[in-house]
Design an enzyme around this catalytic site. Structure first.
Site, short mmCIF file in Angstrom:
data_model
loop_
_atom_site.label_atom_id
_atom_site.label_comp_id
_atom_site.label_asym_id
_atom_site.label_seq_id
_atom_site.Cartn_x
_atom_site.Cartn_y
_atom_site.Cartn_z
NE ARG A 50 31.35 53.22 41.58
CZ ARG A 50 30.68 52.61 42.54
NH1 ARG A 50 30.77 51.30 42.68
NH2 ARG A 50 29.91 53.28 43.38
CE1 TYR A 88 36.40 48.43 47.58
CE2 TYR A 88 37.08 47.20 45.64
CZ TYR A 88 36.09 47.65 46.48
OH TYR A 88 34.77 47.31 46.23
P1 NAD Z 1 29.12 53.79 47.68
O1 NAD Z 1 30.36 54.62 47.80
O2 NAD Z 1 27.96 54.37 46.92
O3 NAD Z 1 28.59 53.37 49.09
C1 NAD Z 1 29.42 53.11 50.18
C2 NAD Z 1 28.81 53.75 51.41
O4 NAD Z 1 29.60 53.40 52.56
C3 NAD Z 1 28.78 55.28 51.35
O5 NAD Z 1 27.49 55.75 51.65
C4 NAD Z 1 29.80 55.70 52.38
O6 NAD Z 1 29.54 56.98 52.94
C5 NAD Z 1 29.73 54.57 53.38
N1 NAD Z 1 30.93 54.41 54.22
C6 NAD Z 1 32.22 54.31 53.79
N2 NAD Z 1 33.05 54.19 54.85
C7 NAD Z 1 32.26 54.22 55.96
C8 NAD Z 1 32.52 54.12 57.34
N3 NAD Z 1 33.76 54.00 57.84
N4 NAD Z 1 31.47 54.15 58.21
C9 NAD Z 1 30.20 54.27 57.75
N5 NAD Z 1 29.89 54.37 56.45
C10 NAD Z 1 30.91 54.35 55.57
O7 NAD Z 1 29.56 52.40 47.02
P2 NAD Z 1 28.68 51.18 46.51
O8 NAD Z 1 28.93 51.00 45.07
O9 NAD Z 1 27.30 51.30 47.01
O10 NAD Z 1 29.41 49.96 47.26
C11 NAD Z 1 28.87 49.41 48.45
C12 NAD Z 1 29.63 48.16 48.85
O11 NAD Z 1 29.58 47.20 47.80
C13 NAD Z 1 31.12 48.41 49.14
O12 NAD Z 1 31.50 47.60 50.23
C14 NAD Z 1 31.80 47.95 47.88
O13 NAD Z 1 33.10 47.49 48.13
C15 NAD Z 1 30.90 46.81 47.43
N6 NAD Z 1 31.00 46.59 45.98
C16 NAD Z 1 30.35 47.39 45.09
C17 NAD Z 1 30.49 47.16 43.74
C18 NAD Z 1 29.76 47.99 42.71
O14 NAD Z 1 29.91 47.72 41.50
N7 NAD Z 1 28.94 48.96 43.08
C19 NAD Z 1 31.32 46.14 43.29
C20 NAD Z 1 32.00 45.36 44.22
C21 NAD Z 1 31.81 45.57 45.57
N1 UDP Z 2 37.49 53.63 32.58
C1 UDP Z 2 37.67 54.37 31.40
N2 UDP Z 2 37.32 55.70 31.42
C2 UDP Z 2 36.79 56.33 32.51
C3 UDP Z 2 36.59 55.54 33.69
C4 UDP Z 2 36.96 54.21 33.68
O1 UDP Z 2 38.14 53.86 30.39
O2 UDP Z 2 36.50 57.53 32.43
C5 UDP Z 2 37.85 52.21 32.55
C6 UDP Z 2 38.77 51.78 33.69
O3 UDP Z 2 40.12 52.00 33.35
C7 UDP Z 2 38.43 50.30 33.82
C8 UDP Z 2 36.94 50.24 33.43
O4 UDP Z 2 36.67 51.45 32.74
O5 UDP Z 2 39.17 49.55 32.89
C9 UDP Z 2 36.01 50.12 34.62
O6 UDP Z 2 36.38 51.11 35.54
P1 UDP Z 2 35.58 51.44 36.88
O7 UDP Z 2 36.27 52.59 37.53
O8 UDP Z 2 34.14 51.59 36.57
O9 UDP Z 2 35.69 50.13 37.80
P2 UDP Z 2 36.70 48.92 37.99
O10 UDP Z 2 36.03 47.79 37.33
O11 UDP Z 2 38.03 49.23 37.37
O12 UDP Z 2 36.77 48.78 39.45
#
Ligand code: NAD
Ligand code: UDP
Length: 329
Positions: free
Chosen positions: A188, A147
């Site tokens: 998560r 990732y």
């Molecule tokens: P999510 O898993 O809910 O959404 C991701 C979506 O992308 C899904 O609907 C999935 O089906 C689609 N997808 C994955 N691979 C694909 C492909 N090859 N073609 C078409 N669709 C595809 O995750 P999210 O939390 O909504 O994250 C969305 C974006 O934001 C991601 O790029 C993620 O890296 C980034 N991001 C999210 C967070 C967070 O805290 N939610 C933090 C950092 C970065």
């Molecule tokens: N974590 C935890 N218990 C769980 C799931 C996650 O203690 O059941 C911890 C994980 O090890 C990390 C933090 O919570 O330190 C946040 O994890 P998450 O998977 O939400 O996202 P990250 O920030 O690691 O991408």
């Protein structure tokens, strides 16, 4: 009649993509959502009818869009550590090949493109809080590398397209964001703890729970992304909530909020799990006058109400209940 601006949102059926789709429709855009449902769900977008069309497509394959495009937001990618450990090759491909396709599309359509990067590009950070000029501390060959490195490559190829082809690019580094429409069993920490509380299970803390995170409510995140897209800044910008908390204290907060009678139990810390994370958001404040508005208590309550409203079937869906897979060495 003024023609609506057209925006393509990849990952539209996911958590952030669906909230972004809502926002752009509400702002008067015509949204084209794209997703292959690998971690997303159609139910997240089924309420969207007017000014929204959906294309089921894997963005790692050639992308064809009829007509003009003004903006592209590339949010397709697995985002939960368990998801990307389960589907590592797809994670690498969507960040690399998928981003390449979308940059090519942006060039062909003369569209501005914003890509979703992440705090994970800082790895297990040695600089705290994390500023955008910190290069990070990532283990390229560890399980999370699929990732982190895909996202680092994504930033590099985006800057190359900007510098070499002159396309308009934006890069948002998103820090842990939460809210309704997260998958209850995506592993998560927020859905994990809330799901455990709702099922009457103990809350699993990984490691000693002293690792920290800083959680941003989804509406604040969407506002930051929206403002960044419309800004003229091409370098990465952190968007997140600097309010940092240890996972142990966070578990206690969730126990209080949910009223569960369960306790916390401790499991192994996953490999390369970052020990600390907090965004420095000075740049976002200065550039786009953005800061988060929702405090954690309020955002967590809305999120818990959402999880409570889900069906029993969803609550007991066992996609990621075996957490042992998370610690494979
Ligand atoms: P999510 O898993 O809910 O959404 C991701 C979506 O992308 C899904 O609907 C999935 O089906 C689609 N997808 C994955 N691979 C694909 C492909 N090859 N073609 C078409 N669709 C595809 O995750 P999210 O939390 O909504 O994250 C969305 C974006 O934001 C991601 O790029 C993620 O890296 C980034 N991001 C999210 C967070 C967070 O805290 N939610 C933090 C950092 C970065
Ligand atoms: N974590 C935890 N218990 C769980 C799931 C996650 O203690 O059941 C911890 C994980 O090890 C990390 C933090 O919570 O330190 C946040 O994890 P998450 O998977 O939400 O996202 P990250 O920030 O690691 O991408």
């Amino acid at each position: 009649m003024i023609k609506k601006k057209r925006v393509l949102i990849t990952g539209a059926a996911g958590f952030l993509g669906s909230h972004l789709s809502d926002r752009f429709v509400a702002e008067g855009y015509h949204v084209i959502g794209m997703d292959n449902f690998i971690t997303g769900d159609i139910k997240n977008i089924k309420h969207l009818k007017d000014n929204f069309e959906f294309i089921e497509h894997d963005v790692t394959q050639f992308i064809k869009i009829e007509g003009d495009l003004d903006y592209i937001l590339h949010f397709a990618s697995p985002a939960s550590p368990i998801d990307y450990l389960k589907i590592p090759i797809q994670t690498l491909k969507v960040g690399s090949l998928g981003t390449h396709n979308l940059l090519g599309l942006a060039k062909a359509k003369k569209a501005r493109i914003l890509i979703a990067s992440t705090s994970e590009i800082y790895g297990d950070p040695l600089v705290h809080p994390q500023t955008e000029d910190y290069y990070g501390n990532v283990n390229t060959i560890g399980p999370r590398g699929v990732y982190d490195e895909a996202k680092r490559f994504q930033e590099s190829i985006t800057m190359a397209y900007h510098r070499f082809h002159g396309i308009e690019t934006r890069i948002v580094r998103i820090f842990n964001t939460y809210g309704p429409r997260m998958r209850l069993n995506d592993g998560r920490v927020i859905p994990a703890f809330m799901g455990q509380a709702l099922r009457g299970e103990d809350l699993t803390i990984f490691g000693d729970g002293l690792q920290t995170r800083s959680f941003c409510y989804v509406d604040d995140q969407v506002e930051g992304i929206y403002k960044l897209l419309l800004s003229d800044y091409v370098y990465p910008v952190n968007i997140g909530n600097p309010h940092e908390i240890s996972i142990k204290d966070f578990a206690e907060e969730i126990i209080k909020l949910t009223g569960t009678k369960q306790k916390v139990i401790y499991k192994d810390l996953p490999i390369d799990d970052p020990l600390q994370r907090q965004p420095d958001i000075s740049l976002a404040k200065k550039l786009i006058n953005w800061r988060p508005k929702t405090d954690r208590k309020e955002g967590m309550k809305i999120t818990f109400d959402y999880f409570k409203s889900l069906s029993k079937q969803e609550l007991y869906k066992s996609e990621h209940k075996d957490f042992s897979s998370y610690s494979i060495k």
